[in-house]
Enzyme design. Structure first.
Site, PDB file in Angstrom:
ATOM      1  N   ASP A 285      84.142  21.654  14.738  1.00 38.74           N
ATOM      2  CA  ASP A 285      83.124  22.502  15.351  1.00 38.74           C
ATOM      3  C   ASP A 285      83.526  23.013  16.730  1.00 38.74           C
ATOM      4  OD1 ASP A 285      81.017  22.878  13.595  1.00 38.74           O
ATOM      5  OD2 ASP A 285      80.020  21.005  14.138  1.00 38.74           O
TER       6      ASP A 285
ATOM      7  N   ARG B 225      77.078  29.266  21.215  1.00 38.53           N
ATOM      8  CA  ARG B 225      77.983  29.906  22.166  1.00 38.53           C
ATOM      9  C   ARG B 225      77.295  31.094  22.820  1.00 38.53           C
ATOM     10  NH1 ARG B 225      80.166  25.948  21.120  1.00 38.53           N
ATOM     11  NH2 ARG B 225      82.246  25.531  20.295  1.00 38.53           N
TER      12      ARG B 225
ATOM     13  N   TRP C 179      83.977  27.954   9.052  1.00 36.67           N
ATOM     14  CA  TRP C 179      84.433  26.675   9.606  1.00 36.67           C
ATOM     15  C   TRP C 179      83.291  25.957  10.332  1.00 36.67           C
ATOM     16  CZ3 TRP C 179      89.840  25.829  12.088  1.00 36.67           C
ATOM     17  CH2 TRP C 179      90.832  26.020  11.120  1.00 36.67           C
TER      18      TRP C 179
ATOM     19  N   ARG D 171      86.994  37.876   7.460  1.00 36.88           N
ATOM     20  CA  ARG D 171      86.717  37.090   6.257  1.00 36.88           C
ATOM     21  C   ARG D 171      85.562  37.688   5.457  1.00 36.88           C
ATOM     22  NH1 ARG D 171      87.294  30.748   8.217  1.00 36.88           N
ATOM     23  NH2 ARG D 171      89.535  30.819   8.659  1.00 36.88           N
TER      24      ARG D 171
ATOM     25  N   LYS E 172      94.720  27.759  31.745  1.00 41.29           N
ATOM     26  CA  LYS E 172      93.745  28.603  32.425  1.00 41.29           C
ATOM     27  C   LYS E 172      93.193  27.909  33.673  1.00 41.29           C
ATOM     28  CE  LYS E 172      93.648  32.419  30.089  1.00 41.29           C
ATOM     29  NZ  LYS E 172      94.014  33.701  30.739  1.00 41.29           N
TER      30      LYS E 172
ATOM     31  N   PRO F 195      84.819  34.050  31.948  1.00 45.30           N
ATOM     32  CA  PRO F 195      83.944  34.842  31.079  1.00 45.30           C
ATOM     33  C   PRO F 195      83.301  34.011  29.977  1.00 45.30           C
ATOM     34  CG  PRO F 195      86.220  35.080  30.377  1.00 45.30           C
ATOM     35  CD  PRO F 195      86.237  34.183  31.603  1.00 45.30           C
TER      36      PRO F 195
ATOM     37  N   HIS G 161      89.280  34.588  17.336  1.00 44.65           N
ATOM     38  CA  HIS G 161      88.075  33.878  17.741  1.00 44.65           C
ATOM     39  C   HIS G 161      86.997  34.073  16.686  1.00 44.65           C
ATOM     40  CE1 HIS G 161      89.393  32.634  21.741  1.00 44.65           C
ATOM     41  NE2 HIS G 161      89.983  33.801  21.846  1.00 44.65           N
TER      42      HIS G 161
ATOM     43  N   GLY H 127      97.964  43.025  31.294  1.00 42.20           N
ATOM     44  CA  GLY H 127      97.485  42.576  29.994  1.00 42.20           C
ATOM     45  C   GLY H 127      96.652  43.648  29.321  1.00 42.20           C
TER      46      GLY H 127
ATOM     47  N   TYR I 175      95.658  25.257  25.977  1.00 36.80           N
ATOM     48  CA  TYR I 175      95.333  26.587  26.494  1.00 36.80           C
ATOM     49  C   TYR I 175      94.402  26.477  27.698  1.00 36.80           C
ATOM     50  CZ  TYR I 175      92.997  31.152  26.667  1.00 36.80           C
ATOM     51  OH  TYR I 175      92.456  32.353  27.077  1.00 36.80           O
TER      52      TYR I 175
ATOM     53  N   SER J  49      89.113  31.169  31.431  1.00 33.81           N
ATOM     54  CA  SER J  49      88.443  30.986  30.144  1.00 33.81           C
ATOM     55  C   SER J  49      87.388  29.900  30.295  1.00 33.81           C
ATOM     56  CB  SER J  49      89.438  30.592  29.058  1.00 33.81           C
ATOM     57  OG  SER J  49      88.769  30.199  27.870  1.00 33.81           O
ATOM     58  N   SER J  50      86.263  30.083  29.630  1.00 34.20           N
ATOM     59  CA  SER J  50      85.204  29.078  29.717  1.00 34.20           C
ATOM     60  C   SER J  50      85.601  27.760  29.065  1.00 34.20           C
ATOM     61  CB  SER J  50      83.914  29.601  29.077  1.00 34.20           C
ATOM     62  OG  SER J  50      84.119  29.924  27.715  1.00 34.20           O
ATOM     63  N   CYS J  51      86.662  27.768  28.230  1.00 33.85           N
ATOM     64  CA  CYS J  51      87.098  26.505  27.638  1.00 33.85           C
ATOM     65  C   CYS J  51      87.776  25.598  28.664  1.00 33.85           C
ATOM     66  CB  CYS J  51      88.007  26.737  26.440  1.00 33.85           C
ATOM     67  SG  CYS J  51      89.596  27.462  26.833  1.00 33.85           S
TER      68      CYS J  51
ATOM     69  N   ASN K 138      82.190  33.906  25.916  1.00 35.92           N
ATOM     70  CA  ASN K 138      83.041  34.217  24.765  1.00 35.92           C
ATOM     71  C   ASN K 138      83.040  35.724  24.493  1.00 35.92           C
ATOM     72  OD1 ASN K 138      82.699  31.397  24.656  1.00 35.92           O
ATOM     73  ND2 ASN K 138      83.083  31.392  22.461  1.00 35.92           N
TER      74      ASN K 138
END
Length: 320
Positions: free
Chosen positions: A270, A210, A203, A188, A141, A164, A180, A11, A137, A108-110, A166
């Site tokens: 959020d 985080r 958003w 933006r 993970k 990890p 992200h 990767g 996703y 991933s921490s999610c 973020n």
């Protein structure tokens, strides 16, 4: 892990992968395999197996797989989940079959439950529902972490999972809708400044907090874990800066030079209210990040400008 060990970053075109490919030569590792065009297509099981059979990497960093912010997770959950499952199963199986000495899998921490006690400990894995906006996703993970543990228990493979904080950095996905939070905000804010807008819309409410980790610090944590950690339990890779999205947006706006108002669109989701990691095991072993948050944002913005100047990057090309 010797300077001459055969090392494969699976990767290398990802944020963490690019940072590792920058760091490893600086740390004296001279035998990297599968770099650039020599990396196999990770979603192709036959290509991955053939690569491992011929190159015989000893130490593997599995950091591949597409990812994105809330917008991309809502728009393309099946694509994200399928690609990550394919890549993880292909690389883990090939590493086992061809005798890799050790592998670090970057999850991933999610993948932690949405309502996990903060800061999040690895013991919270699987104890509650995931954040709905990234569940597909995150499930991929989590499956990868479980598969690492399964290979470890059944075959004795030295497969370690790292979770990890973020990450962000110069090689990020800067798509306004696919990236992200920090790279998307950079794009933006830059475009709003170029247009002379008076308002930058962000958003969500700006309230969620985080933990952020610069990509070079993440690469350093990955190398540290690869060299010194071999426990059965997953390892949190954090110790970075915890900020609200509102605080992040204002730092980004200042770095980019946007002088209008930063406003928050509460009609947009959020995500989880707070996500920070308990990285006491890693920090207790002697590792800590070294890059200040604002300096990291400045370097990330310079990376974005470099992409624009050298590649003519568009939103379409930046999308996963």
């Amino acid at each position: 892990m010797r300077a001459t060990s055969r090392v494969f970053v699976a990767g290398g075109d990802t944020l963490a992968g690019a940072a590792l490919l920058d760091l490893l030569p600086d740390e004296g590792f001279v035998n990297l395999v599968g770099v650039g065009g020599d990396e196999p297509e990770l979603t192709d099981a036959l290509a991955v197996n053939s690569f491992f059979a011929s190159e015989r990497p000893e130490f593997v960093f599995l950091v591949g797989g597409p990812s994105g912010g809330i917008g991309l997770n809502r728009a393309r959950p099946a694509d994200l989940m399928l690609a990550n499952l394919q890549i993880t199963t292909n690389v883990l199986d090939a590493a086992h079959r061809h005798g890799a000495t050790k592998l670090l899998y970057l999850a991933s921490s999610c993948a932690y439950p949405r309502e996990a006690p903060q800061p999040i400990r690895v013991e919270s894995l699987g104890t509650g529902p995931l954040e709905p906006t990234s569940a597909a996703y995150a499930t991929a993970k989590l499956a990868g972490a479980t598969l690492c543990d399964a290979y470890r228990r059944q075959y004795g493979c030295r497969f370690v999972t790292g979770f990890p904080a973020n990450p962000f950095g110069p090689h990020d996905d800067f798509g306004a809708d696919s990236g992200h939070v920090i790279p998307a905000l950079i794009r933006r804010a830059h475009e709003a400044t170029e247009r002379g807008d008076s308002v930058l819309s962000v958003w969500g409410t700006g309230a969620p907090r985080r933990e952020f980790l610069f990509s070079r610090d993440l690469a350093s944590a990955c190398l540290f874990a690869q060299r010194w950690y071999d426990g059965d339990a997953p390892l949190n890779l954090g110790g970075g800066t915890v900020l609200s999205i509102a605080e992040v947006a204002r730092v980004v706006a200042d770095v980019v030079g946007f002088r209008g108002r930063v406003m928050f669109d509460a009609t947009k989701p959020d995500g989880a209210p707070l996500k920070a990691l308990d990285s006491s095991v890693l920090v207790g072993m002697g590792w800590k990040p070294t890059t200040a948050f604002r300096a990291a944002v400045e370097e990330t913005y310079h990376g974005f400008l470099h992409q624009l100047a050298t590649e003519g990057v568009t939103d379409e090309r930046l999308a996963v």
